[in-house]
Write a protein that holds these residues in place. Structure first.
Motif, PDB file in Angstrom:
ATOM      1  N   ARG A 212       0.860  -1.183   0.000  1.00 46.56           N
ATOM      2  CA  ARG A 212       0.000   0.000   0.000  1.00 46.56           C
ATOM      3  C   ARG A 212       0.899   1.238   0.000  1.00 46.56           C
ATOM      4  O   ARG A 212       1.887   1.288   0.728  1.00 46.56           O
ATOM      5  CB  ARG A 212      -0.840  -0.035   1.272  1.00 46.56           C
ATOM      6  N   MET A 213       0.574   2.209  -0.831  1.00 48.44           N
ATOM      7  CA  MET A 213       1.434   3.391  -0.913  1.00 48.44           C
ATOM      8  C   MET A 213       0.650   4.668  -0.712  1.00 48.44           C
ATOM      9  O   MET A 213      -0.557   4.711  -0.926  1.00 48.44           O
ATOM     10  CB  MET A 213       2.120   3.452  -2.282  1.00 48.44           C
ATOM     11  N   GLY A 214       1.380   5.710  -0.292  1.00 45.47           N
ATOM     12  CA  GLY A 214       0.807   7.035  -0.182  1.00 45.47           C
ATOM     13  C   GLY A 214       1.453   7.927  -1.221  1.00 45.47           C
ATOM     14  O   GLY A 214       0.981   8.045  -2.343  1.00 45.47           O
ATOM     15  N   CYS A 215       2.600   8.507  -0.845  1.00 45.50           N
ATOM     16  CA  CYS A 215       3.235   9.498  -1.712  1.00 45.50           C
ATOM     17  C   CYS A 215       3.906   8.883  -2.942  1.00 45.50           C
ATOM     18  O   CYS A 215       3.971   9.505  -3.988  1.00 45.50           O
ATOM     19  CB  CYS A 215       4.264  10.288  -0.908  1.00 45.50           C
ATOM     20  N   GLY A 216       4.465   7.677  -2.784  1.00 47.87           N
ATOM     21  CA  GLY A 216       5.157   7.024  -3.904  1.00 47.87           C
ATOM     22  C   GLY A 216       6.584   7.486  -4.111  1.00 47.87           C
ATOM     23  O   GLY A 216       7.282   6.977  -4.986  1.00 47.87           O
ATOM     24  N   ILE A 217       7.038   8.460  -3.318  1.00 51.75           N
ATOM     25  CA  ILE A 217       8.378   9.012  -3.552  1.00 51.75           C
ATOM     26  C   ILE A 217       9.237   9.055  -2.280  1.00 51.75           C
ATOM     27  O   ILE A 217      10.165   9.842  -2.172  1.00 51.75           O
ATOM     28  CB  ILE A 217       8.304  10.423  -4.170  1.00 51.75           C
ATOM     29  N   GLY A 218       8.909   8.231  -1.298  1.00 49.06           N
ATOM     30  CA  GLY A 218       9.777   8.117  -0.132  1.00 49.06           C
ATOM     31  C   GLY A 218       9.525   9.107   0.983  1.00 49.06           C
ATOM     32  O   GLY A 218      10.334   9.224   1.905  1.00 49.06           O
ATOM     33  N   ALA A 219       8.416   9.831   0.954  1.00 52.70           N
ATOM     34  CA  ALA A 219       8.210  10.894   1.938  1.00 52.70           C
ATOM     35  C   ALA A 219       7.232  10.566   3.070  1.00 52.70           C
ATOM     36  O   ALA A 219       7.263  11.211   4.111  1.00 52.70           O
ATOM     37  CB  ALA A 219       7.742  12.155   1.219  1.00 52.70           C
ATOM     38  N   CYS A 220       6.369   9.577   2.899  1.00 53.82           N
ATOM     39  CA  CYS A 220       5.265   9.436   3.866  1.00 53.82           C
ATOM     40  C   CYS A 220       5.351   8.199   4.780  1.00 53.82           C
ATOM     41  O   CYS A 220       4.578   8.062   5.713  1.00 53.82           O
ATOM     42  CB  CYS A 220       3.940   9.420   3.133  1.00 53.82           C
ATOM     43  N   PHE A 221       6.215   7.265   4.479  1.00 53.46           N
ATOM     44  CA  PHE A 221       6.416   6.060   5.299  1.00 53.46           C
ATOM     45  C   PHE A 221       5.222   5.083   5.261  1.00 53.46           C
ATOM     46  O   PHE A 221       5.119   4.220   6.107  1.00 53.46           O
ATOM     47  CB  PHE A 221       6.727   6.417   6.768  1.00 53.46           C
ATOM     48  N   ALA A 222       4.328   5.246   4.303  1.00 52.99           N
ATOM     49  CA  ALA A 222       3.163   4.355   4.231  1.00 52.99           C
ATOM     50  C   ALA A 222       3.541   2.942   3.777  1.00 52.99           C
ATOM     51  O   ALA A 222       2.778   2.006   3.956  1.00 52.99           O
ATOM     52  CB  ALA A 222       2.122   4.930   3.269  1.00 52.99           C
ATOM     53  N   CYS A 223       4.722   2.805   3.181  1.00 50.25           N
ATOM     54  CA  CYS A 223       5.029   1.555   2.482  1.00 50.25           C
ATOM     55  C   CYS A 223       6.203   0.801   3.102  1.00 50.25           C
ATOM     56  O   CYS A 223       6.823  -0.008   2.431  1.00 50.25           O
ATOM     57  CB  CYS A 223       5.355   1.878   1.033  1.00 50.25           C
ATOM     58  N   VAL A 224       6.523   1.080   4.377  1.00 43.67           N
ATOM     59  CA  VAL A 224       7.740   0.483   4.933  1.00 43.67           C
ATOM     60  C   VAL A 224       7.587  -1.020   5.191  1.00 43.67           C
ATOM     61  O   VAL A 224       6.519  -1.503   5.535  1.00 43.67           O
ATOM     62  CB  VAL A 224       8.190   1.186   6.238  1.00 43.67           C
ATOM     63  N   VAL A 239       9.185   0.543   0.204  1.00 45.08           N
ATOM     64  CA  VAL A 239       8.938  -0.184  -1.043  1.00 45.08           C
ATOM     65  C   VAL A 239       8.944   0.767  -2.240  1.00 45.08           C
ATOM     66  O   VAL A 239       9.452   0.443  -3.304  1.00 45.08           O
ATOM     67  CB  VAL A 239       7.608  -0.966  -0.968  1.00 45.08           C
ATOM     68  N   CYS A 240       8.422   1.991  -2.041  1.00 47.36           N
ATOM     69  CA  CYS A 240       8.290   2.890  -3.194  1.00 47.36           C
ATOM     70  C   CYS A 240       9.630   3.398  -3.707  1.00 47.36           C
ATOM     71  O   CYS A 240       9.835   3.467  -4.908  1.00 47.36           O
ATOM     72  CB  CYS A 240       7.385   4.074  -2.848  1.00 47.36           C
ATOM     73  N   SER A 241      10.533   3.765  -2.797  1.00 51.02           N
ATOM     74  CA  SER A 241      11.770   4.392  -3.268  1.00 51.02           C
ATOM     75  C   SER A 241      12.990   3.481  -3.157  1.00 51.02           C
ATOM     76  O   SER A 241      13.932   3.610  -3.934  1.00 51.02           O
ATOM     77  CB  SER A 241      12.023   5.697  -2.502  1.00 51.02           C
TER      78      SER A 241
HETATM   79 FE1  FES Z   1       5.275   7.312   0.825  1.00 51.56          FE
HETATM   80 FE2  FES Z   1       6.592   5.026   0.233  1.00 51.56          FE
HETATM   81  S1  FES Z   1       4.612   5.596  -0.343  1.00 51.56           S
HETATM   82  S2  FES Z   1       7.215   6.599   1.577  1.00 51.56           S
END
Ligand code: FES
Length: 253
Positions: A212-224, A239-241
């Motif tokens: 599951r992702m939020g920002c997709g660019i490493g900023a929100c920590f939704a995908c750790v 996972v995203c970055s």
């Molecule tokens: Fe935001 Fe990965 S989706 S840090």
């Protein structure tokens, strides 16, 4: 980007092709796009969708997505000629240099984890790597791209109910057939990849995570995801970055 087509190809699965200058950057299989699905404020978030196929000359990219949640259902309503707000390509894809000419790569995918393996397989074939595919679906109605994979190399299909191909999970097929390979590439549910790793114990393996992702660019920590064998219990990767593709042994499956 401008939508060239958007059509249903299997149960809840849609194929969308779009064109635009950004496609010239989509050279690495396994990367993903972050696509804005609606014009309204809600759903605000973009949806991460993997790249399935690219035609660099024609500047066309194809994605496959499951129209299940609110966002992807909005995407399925888009029409030919509509413009699409696309961010990407994002993340780190499958390392093509990890396999050399004459070797055999086995590509194992489950459900909506299958699409990025198609662009990967095409590029491996161009490099004279032998490819074997194992594609897992729930039922015949859920199956897609089987012919396309067959055109690239040996392809086995599994369905849970046995309505197409081998009855069972991809791991049941592997258990039964014990296919030979040099490198493993896989994408699908984490439980599936965990079972594959335990069963196949590859020397070289690359795993693409669906998180599951939020920002997709490493900023929100939704995908750790937790790191494997981490004694501190605090180490993680995004996972995203950092991914979505990780070499074997990095992430705790
Ligand atoms: Fe935001 Fe990965 S989706 S840090």
């Amino acid at each position: 980007m401008t939508i060239v087509h958007n059509r249903q190809i299997a149960n809840q699965i849609f194929e969308m092709t779009f064109t635009g200058e950004l496609v010239s950057k989509m050279t690495e299989p396994g990367q993903f796009l972050h696509i804005r699905v609606g014009d309204q404020v809600i759903p605000l978030l973009r949806r991460p969708i993997s790249i399935c196929d690219v035609d660099l000359e024609e500047k066309r990219c194809t994605i496959l997505y499951r129209a299940e949640g609110e966002g992807t259902k909005l995407l399925s309503n888009k029409r030919v000629g509509d413009s699409l707000d696309v961010l990407g390509p994002l993340g780190n894809g499958f390392p093509l240099h990890s396999v050399v000419e004459g070797e055999t790569a086995i590509l194992i995918g489950g459900g909506i984890g299958i699409p990025p393996l198609y662009y990967l397989s095409k590029q491996l074939v161009q490099r004279n790597v032998r490819v074997k595919h194992i594609l897992g679906f729930a039922t015949r109605k859920d199956a897609f791209y089987v012919n396309k994979f067959e055109q690239l190399g040996e392809t086995a299909v599994t369905t849970i109910d046995g309505s197409l191909g081998y009855q069972g999970f991809v791991t049941d097929y592997v258990n039964h057939e014990n296919p030979a390979f040099d490198v493993l590439f896989t994408c699908g549910p984490t439980q599936m990849m965990k079972a594959i790793e335990e069963q196949m114990n590859p020397n070289r393996g690359y795993y693409s995570f669906e998180e599951r992702m939020g920002c997709g660019i490493g900023a929100c920590f939704a995908c750790v995801c937790p790191v494997k064998n981490d004694s501190t219990g605090h180490e993680y990767r995004k996972v995203c970055s950092d991914g979505p593709v990780f070499p074997q042994g990095v992430i705790q499956l």
